[in-house]
Design a protein around this motif. Structure first.
Motif, PDB file in Angstrom:
ATOM      1  N   GLU A 108       0.863  -1.190   0.000  1.00  0.00           N
ATOM      2  CA  GLU A 108       0.000   0.000   0.000  1.00  0.00           C
ATOM      3  C   GLU A 108       0.901   1.242   0.000  1.00  0.00           C
ATOM      4  OE1 GLU A 108      -2.583  -0.284   3.426  1.00  0.00           O
ATOM      5  OE2 GLU A 108      -3.396  -2.203   2.774  1.00  0.00           O
ATOM      6  N   CYS A 135      -0.165   6.913   8.308  1.00  0.00           N
ATOM      7  CA  CYS A 135      -0.387   5.494   8.605  1.00  0.00           C
ATOM      8  C   CYS A 135       0.869   4.698   8.228  1.00  0.00           C
ATOM      9  CB  CYS A 135      -1.619   4.982   7.851  1.00  0.00           C
ATOM     10  SG  CYS A 135      -2.410   3.568   8.645  1.00  0.00           S
ATOM     11  N   HIS A 137       2.256   4.257   5.284  1.00  0.00           N
ATOM     12  CA  HIS A 137       2.151   3.425   4.083  1.00  0.00           C
ATOM     13  C   HIS A 137       3.353   3.584   3.144  1.00  0.00           C
ATOM     14  CE1 HIS A 137      -2.495   2.797   4.396  1.00  0.00           C
ATOM     15  NE2 HIS A 137      -1.843   2.401   5.459  1.00  0.00           N
ATOM     16  N   GLU A 172      -6.162   2.522   0.294  1.00  0.00           N
ATOM     17  CA  GLU A 172      -6.605   1.738   1.467  1.00  0.00           C
ATOM     18  C   GLU A 172      -7.372   2.640   2.413  1.00  0.00           C
ATOM     19  OE1 GLU A 172      -6.971  -0.119   5.235  1.00  0.00           O
ATOM     20  OE2 GLU A 172      -5.734   1.644   4.947  1.00  0.00           O
ATOM     21  N   GLU A 173      -6.957   3.901   2.468  1.00  0.00           N
ATOM     22  CA  GLU A 173      -7.526   4.807   3.471  1.00  0.00           C
ATOM     23  C   GLU A 173      -8.940   5.272   3.134  1.00  0.00           C
ATOM     24  OE1 GLU A 173      -6.303   5.133   6.251  1.00  0.00           O
ATOM     25  OE2 GLU A 173      -4.126   4.929   6.133  1.00  0.00           O
ATOM     26  N   HIS A 197       1.820  -4.306   8.300  1.00  0.00           N
ATOM     27  CA  HIS A 197       1.474  -2.916   8.529  1.00  0.00           C
ATOM     28  C   HIS A 197       2.390  -2.327   9.598  1.00  0.00           C
ATOM     29  CE1 HIS A 197      -0.709   0.761   9.022  1.00  0.00           C
ATOM     30  NE2 HIS A 197      -1.449   0.438   7.980  1.00  0.00           N
TER      31      HIS A 197
HETATM   32 ZN    ZN Z   1      -2.779   1.867   7.245  1.00  0.00          ZN
END
Ligand code: ZN
Length: 486
Positions: A108, A135, A137, A172-173, A197
């Protein structure tokens, strides 16, 4: 030369050839050491890619530069890249090798809007109002890339049969690129899939994630002057308010695993016009899909009631729907072993000091960085709050999930503090650990048919006859976001 001696020599040559092959064939441990060495050799490249993704900080569906960079590295390293898959301009599938098994790795690379941040130990926007990797990514994308590249070199050098597929998964978000990729069958030929992750803990995730429905509720009423002739109006905002009131009363009567949250995205322009249109964006989650369905049914009734009570009309746009994660314990145990074999990260004093400063700034306990490898958790417990589109893949093929420490312990996620740590040695070290754990686990799946068979059996047993069905209609096109010039 007699007939018998010819036969003897033939057998001897054949046996010698077998012996040489057996001698040349490296053990699982030796192959893993070679693989770990390959990851170390790629560390500079991975940091460069991660930093570029961090700097691009492209939000969901706009990851043009990010996906291009990942694809160009993969192509340079000998992967075949299929672009713009599932109707998503920034999604791709990169493959190397041939035949079975086919092992997928997910990447991601989307950022979050409005979180722009420098890599400082205090809050400082790089671009006011800009996006940032809150996050982590950027690490996610580069770390998964690293696993695919290192693995490719080992299976190439040792002629290990099988195929690696790296999935470039956008948005993804929001939107959930994998939702469309799963619906379009892109994961159907996989024997197993691996994802990770960034986190502030290091563990193989067996608690899973929540199922979610994403709804946009729209009310239409009648406009009028709010003071001169309000009796002629029907307020769409009133309907939104009644809906949120209903949802908040509903909270008392749902299971403790349920989470419902919303924002009002449209509520009128000025107070002296009765709002004709209003919109509410709602996410409903629970530990199972059925649980979410039950809650959404109640919300639908609330919406109908609100429309009747306010003389407005309602429309619900079902934007997306994720399953809960289907955990594969068999594969998770294999990954746990690899994680323990690699061992926890060691930090320098200055890294611990940086972490504590961030913790002080974000008002959390100054525990520093914690990278002990946690034991497998009780997988029968309900998942913690949160959902991911990785869960869609987990209902199509046995899927493994890993978290590694890429940030100071306990900091708020989706915040500036994650962005700071994601362009820092703390983040890089967590990324390398993830790359290594994913690559060694994938190698086990390439080498050991028995593990794969056991994983598949568990997967099949847990499906209980269910065949994956996407939560979005077959003909729904993924949304397209167009970049506006600043
Ligand atoms: Zn994430």
């Amino acid at each position: 030369m007699g007939k018998h001696s010819f036969k003897f020599i033939t057998i001897l040559i054949f046996s010698l050839a077998q012996l040489t092959y057996a001698e040349n064939k490296l053990s699982n441990k030796e192959l893993k050491n070679e693989l770990l060495g390959k990851v170390d050799k790629k560390s500079q490249l991975l940091v460069e890619v991660s930093d570029s993704l961090w700097e691009y900080a492209e939000i969901a569906l706009l990851e043009y530069k990010s996906s291009k960079l990942l694809m160009s590295v993969l192509e340079k390293e000998g992967f075949d890249v299929e672009r713009e898959v599932a109707g998503l301009p920034t999604a791709f599938v990169a493959s190397y090798g041939s035949g079975k098994p086919i092992i997928g790795i997910l990447a991601e690379y989307d950022a979050l809007p409005g979180l722009s941040q420098d890599n400082t130990a205090f809050k400082k926007a790089l671009i006011e109002g800009g996006a940032g990797h809150g996050c982590g990514h950027n690490l996610f994308g580069a770390g998964s890339l690293g696993a695919a590249l290192a693995l490719k070199e080992v299976i190439e050098a040792h002629k290990i049969p099988g195929t690696i597929k790296l999935y470039g998964c956008p948005a993804e978000e929001d939107t959930g690129g994998k939702l469309y990729m799963a619906r379009d069958g892109l994961f159907d030929d996989l024997d197993a899939c691996i994802a990770w992750h960034p986190s502030y803990e290091t563990k193989v995730d067996v608690r899973g994630s929540q199922a979610i429905d994403d709804l946009e509720i729209e009310f239409s009423g009648k406009t009028s002057h709010a003071a001169f002739d309000p009796w002629k109006g029907a307020s769409a905002l009133d309907a939104v308010e009644m809906t949120t009131f209903g949802i908040n009363l509903l909270r008392e009567h749902v299971k403790p695993t349920v989470r419902i949250h919303y924002v009002i995205t449209q509520g009128g322009k000025v107070p002296n016009i009765v709002p004709e249109h209003a919109k509410l964006w709602v996410w409903a989650r629970d530990s199972t899909r059925q649980g979410v369905k039950d809650v959404v049914k109640r919300i639908e009734e609330i919406v109908k009631g609100a429309a009747i009570a306010t003389g407005t009309s309602s429309k619900i746009n079902y934007k997306g729907s994720y399953h809960e994660m289907l955990v594969n314990l068999t594969g998770s145990k294999v990954m746990q072993k690899n994680l323990e074999m690699i061992g926890p990260i060691k930090y320098k004093d200055e890294e611990a000091a940086f972490a504590k400063k961030i913790q002080k700034e974000t008002d959390v306990d100054q525990k520093g960085i914690i990278c002990e490898i946690k034991e497998l958790e009780d997988h029968t417990k309900d998942p913690e709050g949160g959902s991911t589109d990785v869960a869609e893949v987990s209902w199509i093929t046995p899927t493994l999930n890993l978290s590694t420490t890429c940030a100071p312990f306990g900091i708020p996620w989706h915040s500036w503090a994650v962005i700071s740590s994601s362009k820092h040695s703390i983040g890089y070290k967590g990324m390398f650990l993830a790359t290594k754990a994913m690559a060694t686990t994938a190698l086990d799946l390439f080498l050991d048919q028995e593990i794969l068979m056991k994983m598949k059996k568990e997967f099949k047993d847990k499906l209980k006859g269910y065949t994956y069905k996407s939560g979005i209609p077959q003909d729904k096109k993924p949304p397209v976001r167009v970049k506006h010039n600043p």
